[in-house]
Design a protein around this motif. Structure first.
Motif: not given
Length: 446
Positions: A317-343
């Motif tokens: 899962t995304l968090y370890d047993e102590d409720l600390y976010p694992k790298p998978a959390y950052d993976g989802i956050a990165g995939a969901l990151a806002p799309v930057t419009p072209p300059a």
């Protein structure tokens, strides 16, 4: 290990009530909503206190009761219902502005003993089933966003599972369950849900054909759920294409029970691979217009079903047993990151995949001079969103460093008059998914 010990100590000092870590752009639920999908989790109702409740409320826009809505939980004795545990999850979701994904109305597992131990005619069993669907869907009318109406109806070869319902009633029980659910709650989205249908293959082909048959009969199937209980490093290469072919039938699709298990112990290398796998699945959903959202099957390893069913495996899962976010959390956050419009500038560029096959693809980009003066040279830059590699290019000088790609003019297409255009193409390889770049930056000059 040191980081986990520090995190555990901090959580203990705060009595497990501290706010969970969030992505730089905000909680996952907000990032997902900004991208037009929901990000949900399965929960255990009696754990919705303290830090567990904080994470569930803050990070996820949809909740699925892991067991509280199953038939054995809500009707342990025939005709006598206990809604208390399901009510608790629904009330929690409503209090925190979350959707509810109802799971599940008809399933061959976790049935009450009075049902499995009885002897029923086909008509009796059909009535018991539709009465149950009517009672449960009706109780939560207007409060459940999606229902897994029928769960796991297929065998591994894509044929109808010989469950108590399939063996006695045949495929017709599926249509009856959906019609009963629609009558009980006309506004909820109604889903078929199954495992091992994420890749194109015998079982997903069976589901595809089943959905086509049901739609042809006028059965109110609104969507198909892909459970996605995955093994580390084994995100199907055909996931995105598979989601898209179901969406092309005119139904929504969703990832409904995502976890990514690994052999223990979970090393840094494994967790990094898991991060990429989670991101890949989310990107596949984002790439398909009718993908409604992604639900992880529990967000913390302390609440995961994996170790009980797969000895020696876990950390899924995304968090370890102590409720600390694992790298998978950052993976989802990165995939969901806002799309930057072209300059803004004096040129624009479009990009399209013109051909795709297992592990490879061809794409074409077209650059246009949107200014009022000739262009004297041009460059296009983009990031490969799923780590694709360019293997060949034409009509451009192209380089790639990591995920960053730079394509520049050649002598014969460097100068473009106002309104003029230049096209270039490339071949590349992909693994997992092949979404197009979310942002292509065009600049002029040599």
């Amino acid at each position: 290990m040191l980081r986990r010990l520090i995190a555990a100590a901090a959580l203990l000092a705060a009595a497990l009530t501290a706010a969970p870590a969030a992505a730089a752009g905000g909680p996952l639920r907000d990032l997902a909503e900004a991208r037009g999908i929901y990000l949900g989790t399965a929960v255990t109702g009696d754990r919705l206190t303290g830090g567990y409740a904080d994470v569930a409320a803050d990070q996820f826009g949809s909740l699925t009761p892991g067991n509280e809505m199953k038939w054995d939980a809500v009707e342990p004795t025939r005709g006598s219902h206990d809604w208390s545990r399901a009510d608790r999850v629904v009330a929690f979701a409503e209090a925190h502005g979350q959707r509810v994904r109802g799971h599940t109305l008809v399933w061959h597992n976790q049935l009450p003993g009075w049902l499995t131990g009885g002897t029923w005619t086909a008509d009796q069993l059909r009535t018991l089933m539709t009465d149950h669907v009517t009672a449960e869907a009706g109780r939560y009318k207007g409060r459940v966003d999606h229902w897994d109406v029928v769960n796991e109806p297929l065998a591994e070869d894509g044929t109808l599972r010989r469950s108590v319902f399939g063996a006695t009633l045949g495929e017709s029980y599926i249509a009856d369950a959906f019609r009963a659910a629609r009558a009980a709650d006309p506004t909820a989205k109604l889903y078929l849900n199954d495992y091992s249908i994420e890749a194109v293959g015998a079982k997903s082909d069976g589901m595809y054909d089943l959905v086509k048959r049901l739609l042809a009969q006028g059965v109110p199937v609104d969507g198909v759920g892909f459970q996605a209980h995955l093994i580390l490093g084994q995100v199907p290469a055909s996931l995105e294409a598979n989601l898209r072919r179901f969406a092309d039938l005119g139904v929504d699709v969703a990832i409904t029970e995502l976890d990514v298990r690994t052999t223990l112990p979970a090393t840094a290398e494994k967790l990094d691979r898991q991060k990429a796998d989670y991101a890949s699945v989310v990107r596949a959903c984002l790439a398909v217009t009718r993908c409604a959202g992604v639900t992880v099957w529990g967000f913390t390893d302390s609440d995961s079903w994996i170790p009980d069913f797969f000895p020696g495996q876990g950390a899924a899962t995304l968090y370890d047993e102590d409720l600390y976010p694992k790298p998978a959390y950052d993976g989802i956050a990165g995939a969901l990151a806002p799309v930057t419009p072209p300059a803004p500038g004096v040129c624009s560029v479009t990009y399209a995949v013109t051909q795709q096959w297992a592990g490879g693809y061809t794409a074409q980009a077209t650059l246009r001079n949107t200014g009022t003066a000739p262009l004297d040279g041009w460059t296009v830059r983009w990031s490969q969103p799923a780590g694709q590699r360019v293997t060949q290019a034409w009509n451009t000088a192209l380089t790639q460093s990591g995920t960053e790609v730079t394509a520049s003019h050649l002598p014969y297409n460097a100068t473009l008059p106002p309104g003029g255009s230049a096209a270039f193409g490339l071949n590349g390889t992909w693994s997992g998914t092949n979404p197009p770049p979310t942002s292509l930056i065009c600049t002029s000059g040599t």
